[in-house]
Design a protein around this motif. Structure first.
Motif, PDB file in Angstrom:
ATOM      1  N   GLN A 290       0.786  -1.148   0.004  1.00 54.15           N
ATOM      2  CA  GLN A 290      -0.068  -0.091  -0.035  1.00 54.15           C
ATOM      3  C   GLN A 290       0.917   1.310   0.042  1.00 54.15           C
ATOM      4  OE1 GLN A 290      -2.451   0.566   3.546  1.00 54.15           O
ATOM      5  NE2 GLN A 290      -3.941   1.792   2.535  1.00 54.15           N
TER       6      GLN A 290
ATOM      7  N   ARG B 184      -5.042   2.412   8.723  1.00 54.79           N
ATOM      8  CA  ARG B 184      -4.877   2.053   7.328  1.00 54.79           C
ATOM      9  C   ARG B 184      -5.885   2.866   6.367  1.00 54.79           C
ATOM     10  NH1 ARG B 184      -5.056  -4.064   5.651  1.00 54.79           N
ATOM     11  NH2 ARG B 184      -4.484  -2.850   3.762  1.00 54.79           N
TER      12      ARG B 184
ATOM     13  N   LYS C 201      -4.318   5.848   4.040  1.00 51.41           N
ATOM     14  CA  LYS C 201      -4.748   5.888   2.539  1.00 51.41           C
ATOM     15  C   LYS C 201      -5.477   7.177   2.110  1.00 51.41           C
ATOM     16  CE  LYS C 201      -7.692   2.933  -0.464  1.00 51.41           C
ATOM     17  NZ  LYS C 201      -8.334   1.813  -0.681  1.00 51.41           N
TER      18      LYS C 201
END
Length: 582
Positions: A321, A528, A532
């Motif tokens: 990611q 997360r 993001k």
């Protein structure tokens, strides 16, 4: 001259015969066949046992040589053979009928060879026969009979031989049953208990009648002057008598009629048997505890490996990611670097977890006394059992009736008391009956029946303080046992209280750890999402990963401590086998 040696010891036949004969060593021998060619004749020198599976090996060797040199003359030397069974006799008869000479030494082997030769005197020898050999039928029948047992032998990982194939999958109950069956410490404890039974039998023998057969034949020459105390001899009287012969043959016997000291000693030996049996069962409980502890410890190591793999997968996903966000221009290089460092840390932890798991499996295999080459796998998992918390006082009472150590110390106390009584009863008179009956004379032909029967009463008057010292020693031993008994009572109470305390604490730890894992997963998900969305860097993600790692470790440790506390409590109250050997 050519010499070659064939060692025939088929492992599978040896294992099967061992199974069928329950460890009979006479059925497990090595067959050695040495072939020597000299002056146009081949000599097969056979050593060992021509019995069972060895018959087929000898037949195969003989047929191979016969097929290679069909016109070659053969001799079979049986001088080194210790035993020949019926199948071996049939094979030797067939070999002799086909032209082989049989050579033997010793009464038994020579008689077998003579029987074969006599039976073939009126039958012409031939190099070929239209009838099939009965040995082939025998070998085929033997293989059919032994094939099921051979399959079981190959499936048993504890048998010696080639490396076991496949992985042995064990539940906790199966591991406990296997340890009870073949753990060396448990087997030694059983042997010690058996020895105590024989000690009791030896003590009992002193109370029972004894008889011996005595045979003597002697030549005697006596110094007359020495026999009569050195008195001067009359003139003309010889200085010696003899030589003359004395012969005697017959039984001597005796029995204790009344001896309270021996009776008390026998009762003490019976109490020692009970003590040895209780110690054996206590060792059994201890072995089960070790196996259970090692098993759940291995489960913990397996759970650590699974948790490490999950964390590696998570770290890999977070690294991907971060790398994707950097490519899109949203993330930075430092974010990707931090994620990569965390991934390598998790990979290192996974390597350590795998190493701990394998080492723990090796320890479990040793406790179960398995073949070191046998791979094992655990079929159970760490789990939580919602059980009510036992009462302390009731558990202590249960432990004092169920612990084998307590039964052993009680038997030891009883034995010490009986030993003291045995020493005290040595002051009392004892009654014995003894006698002998024999043929007695100057030679076996001139002997006549003689006998002597005697009843005796023995009462100690002065023993130099021996009896008093034995009484004092026995009393000191009794006091020592009483001190050990008090210490054991306190130790049992401590074991029960500690086990219950750890059980309650571990129960609460499991609840807290489960909640911690749930919260840690939520923290990782939120971190997360924030990373993001570009709201925060991945420092929060790395911190959430560390929190999840600690939560997983705490959950595994809490489950391990709970299962270990259950095992410790079962050991404290003496119910290890009842709890785990199901």
């Amino acid at each position: 001259m050519k010499i070659r040696s064939l060692y025939a010891m088929p492992v599978m036949y040896d294992v099967v015969i061992s199974l069928l004969r329950n460890g009979d060593k006479e059925r497990q021998g090595m067959l050695r066949i040495t072939t020597e060619t000299k002056r146009g004749r081949t000599v097969l020198t056979v050593e060992g046992r021509v019995a069972g599976a060895s018959v087929a090996v000898l037949e195969q060797c003989w047929r191979d040589l016969h097929a290679t040199s069909p016109r070659q003359k053969f001799s079979v030397s049986l001088c080194g053979v210790s035993f020949i069974d019926n199948a071996g006799k049939v094979l030797l008869k067939e070999m002799h009928r086909r032209g082989a000479d049989l050579l033997a030494e010793g009464c038994l082997n020579q008689a077998i060879v003579d029987e074969i030769v006599e039976s073939e005197k009126h039958t012409p020898r031939t190099a070929k026969s239209g009838k099939g050999s009965p040995i082939i039928f025998y070998v085929a029948l033997l293989s059919l009979v032994l094939s099921p047992a051979l399959a079981r032998a190959q499936a048993n990982p504890a048998l010696p031989g080639p490396a076991p194939s496949g992985t042995l999958k064990l539940t906790l109950a199966e591991a406990v049953a296997l340890a009870v069956k073949q753990n060396p410490t448990e087997q030694i404890a059983l042997l010690n208990a058996s020895e105590s039974v024989q000690d009791k039998n030896i003590t009992l023998a002193e109370l029972l009648p004894q008889a011996n057969l005595h045979v003597a034949d002697s030549a005697n020459r006596v110094n007359v002057k020495a026999e009569f105390g050195g008195l001067p001899l009359f003139p003309g009287v010889p200085g010696h008598i003899g030589p003359f012969q004395l012969f005697s043959a017959g039984p001597t016997f005796g029995s204790s009629v009344f001896d309270l000291s021996l009776w008390k000693r026998y009762k003490a030996s019976r109490s020692n048997v009970n003590e040895a049996k209780a110690n054996s069962l206590s060792t059994r409980e201890q072995v089960i505890l070790l196996v259970v502890s090692q098993y759940i410890g291995t489960l913990r190591a397996v759970a650590n490996v699974e948790a490490s793999k999950s964390r590696v997968d998570l770290a890999k996903a977070l690294y991907d990611q971060a790398a994707d966000l950097q490519k899109e221009g949203v993330g930075t290089g430092i974010d990707t670097l931090r994620a990569n460092v965390e991934l390598q840390n998790e990979n290192q932890r996974l390597i350590e977890a795998v190493n701990d798991r394998e080492a723990s499996l090796f320890g479990l295999s040793k406790l179960l006394n398995l073949d070191p080459r046998q791979k094992i796998e655990l079929a159970d998992t760490l789990s939580f059992f919602e059980t009510p918390q036992p009462d302390v006082e009731a558990s202590i009472d249960l432990a004092l009736t169920g612990r084998e150590e307590w039964k052993a110390i009680q038997a030891q106390e009883k034995s010490a008391r009986l030993e003291k009584e045995s020493a005290q009863y040595e002051r009392l008179p004892s009654v014995r009956f003894d006698g002998n009956w024999a043929y007695y004379g100057s030679s076996p032909t001139a002997a006549i029946p003689t006998y002597q029967y005697q009843g005796s009463l023995n009462m100690p008057i002065f023993t130099g303080g021996r009896i008093k010292a034995e009484i004092v020693k026995a009393d000191l031993e009794l006091q020592k046992v009483e001190q050990q008994k008090q210490d054991l009572r306190n130790q049992i109470a401590l074991d029960v209280k500690t086990a219950l305390l750890n059980l309650e604490s571990a129960r609460n730890e499991v609840s807290v750890a489960n909640l911690g894992v749930q919260l840690a997963h939520e923290e990782v998900d939120q971190a997360r999402d924030r990373f993001k969305a570009g709201v925060a860097n991945n420092i929060e993600v790395i911190s959430a990963q560390d929190s999840l790692s600690r939560a997983n470790d705490n959950q595994i440790a809490a489950l391990y401590r709970f299962n270990q506390a259950r095992a410790d409590f079962a050991r404290a109250i003496g119910e290890m086998e009842r709890t785990y050997a199901k």
